[in-house]
Design an enzyme around this catalytic site. Sequence first.
Site, short mmCIF file in Angstrom:
data_model
loop_
_atom_site.label_atom_id
_atom_site.label_comp_id
_atom_site.label_asym_id
_atom_site.label_seq_id
_atom_site.Cartn_x
_atom_site.Cartn_y
_atom_site.Cartn_z
N TYR A 198 65.18 40.81 60.50
CA TYR A 198 65.25 40.24 61.84
C TYR A 198 66.55 39.48 62.01
O TYR A 198 67.20 39.08 61.04
CB TYR A 198 64.06 39.31 62.10
N CYS A 199 66.94 39.29 63.27
CA CYS A 199 68.10 38.46 63.61
C CYS A 199 67.84 37.86 64.98
O CYS A 199 66.72 37.93 65.49
CB CYS A 199 69.40 39.27 63.55
N THR A 200 68.84 37.28 65.61
CA THR A 200 68.63 36.56 66.86
C THR A 200 68.21 37.48 68.01
O THR A 200 67.19 37.26 68.65
CB THR A 200 69.90 35.79 67.26
N GLY A 202 68.78 41.18 67.77
CA GLY A 202 68.61 42.54 67.31
C GLY A 202 69.86 43.29 66.93
O GLY A 202 69.81 44.30 66.21
N ILE A 227 64.53 37.72 67.48
CA ILE A 227 63.66 36.55 67.65
C ILE A 227 63.45 36.24 69.13
O ILE A 227 62.38 35.79 69.53
CB ILE A 227 64.27 35.33 66.93
#
Length: 354
Positions: A198-200, A202, A227
Site C-alpha cells: 500500500y501507499c498514499t 496508489g 490509503i
Amino acid sequence: MSILVNRTDKNVLKQRLKEENIKRKTISFYRYVNIPEPNELRNELYKAWSEWNCFGRIYLAKEGINAQMSVPEDNWEAFWNQVNSLPYFKDMLFKHAVDGNGKSFYKLIVKVRDKIVADGIHEENFDPANTGSYLDAKGFNKAIEDENTIVIDMRNHYESEVGRFERAFCPDADTFREELPLVIDYLKGQEDKKVVMYCTGGIRCEKASAYFKHKGFKDVNHLKGGIIQYAQEIKEQNLESKFKGVNFVFDERIGERITEDILSECHQCGKPCDTHVNCKNDDCHLLFIQCEECSDKMNGCCTPECVRIAALPIEEQRELRKGRVKNGPECLSVYKSRLRPNLKEILKNNLSLK
C-alpha cells in the site's frame, strides 16, 4: 511566449487562501499512459486550470500524470469534463480527501519530469504495465488477516512513522528510489508467498507491483487507490480500519487523521504526538514531529540555532543565506529529512534551554 507560472510571493498567496470564502475539493489522481508531448499538454492544462482557480502540484512525463489538486466546487463540473475529454485521462479515478478540507494548496504548479515517480529503475526489459492485482478495502483487510501474507508499506519513513497498517514492513527509507531495493532484499527467498502493498494514493504501488513481478514474485497485490481510497471505503461500508493513525499527505495539511491512535512521539520531548511541521527557519525547513508545548517553547523551530536565525530581521536572514550551497558544509540548513538530526539530544546539550 510567456512563461505559464505563478510568481506571486507565497506569503501573499497563503493569505489569499486563508481569506477565501469559496468551497474546494481536495483530490488526487494518476495514470500511467503514453503522452508523446508532455510539454504541450502541460501548457494546455495550466491555462485551463488557472482560469478555474485550481491549485495543486501536478507532474507530467511521457509515462503519465501524477496530480494532487484543490478545485473550487463551483468549477468542479468544468474541471471534470475537461479532464475526461482528454483521451489520455478519460474515465479518470479521482480520490477525494478524507477530511474534506479544500485548503490544501495555495498555488498551481504543473511540471514536466522524466518520470512521474522517481524510481531509479533502468532495466530495459522492465514492463511497468504488468502490474499486480488490485485489492479494495474489504479484500485488503481479509488479505492481511492471514499471517502468511507479507504486508509492505511502500512509503517513506516519515510517512509510516505516524500511520501504518498492522504487521506492515516499513522500510527505513527517505525516497521511493531508495525503498525498492530495501523491499526486494526483505522479500528475498519468499517469492512464492502472497505479497500485499500500500501507499498514499496508489501510484507508487502501481510501479512497485510491476517491479516485484519483474523480479520473480508471483502473487503480488496492491491497495487500489491507496490509503486515501481505503479510508473512504471503510467509512462508506462501515468496515474496521486496519490502518492506524495519520495518513501523511504532501500538501499544506501534511496529514489526514484516519483513527485516533497516536503511533509516534514528539522529536523534541518524546511525548505522544503525530503532528508533522516544517521548521520555521526558512534556511532549514526540516520536516519533524513537534507537540504544541515544544512549538510554543521553540517558536516552531527544530533547534536553538534555528530559533535564533528565525528571529533575525528578514534582511539579515537573506544575507546569511547568500552564497550557501544546499547540504554543503557551510550550510545552516538540513533541508532533507534524511539527515534526521537527534533533536532531543541537541536540546539536552544546549545550555541555553536550562
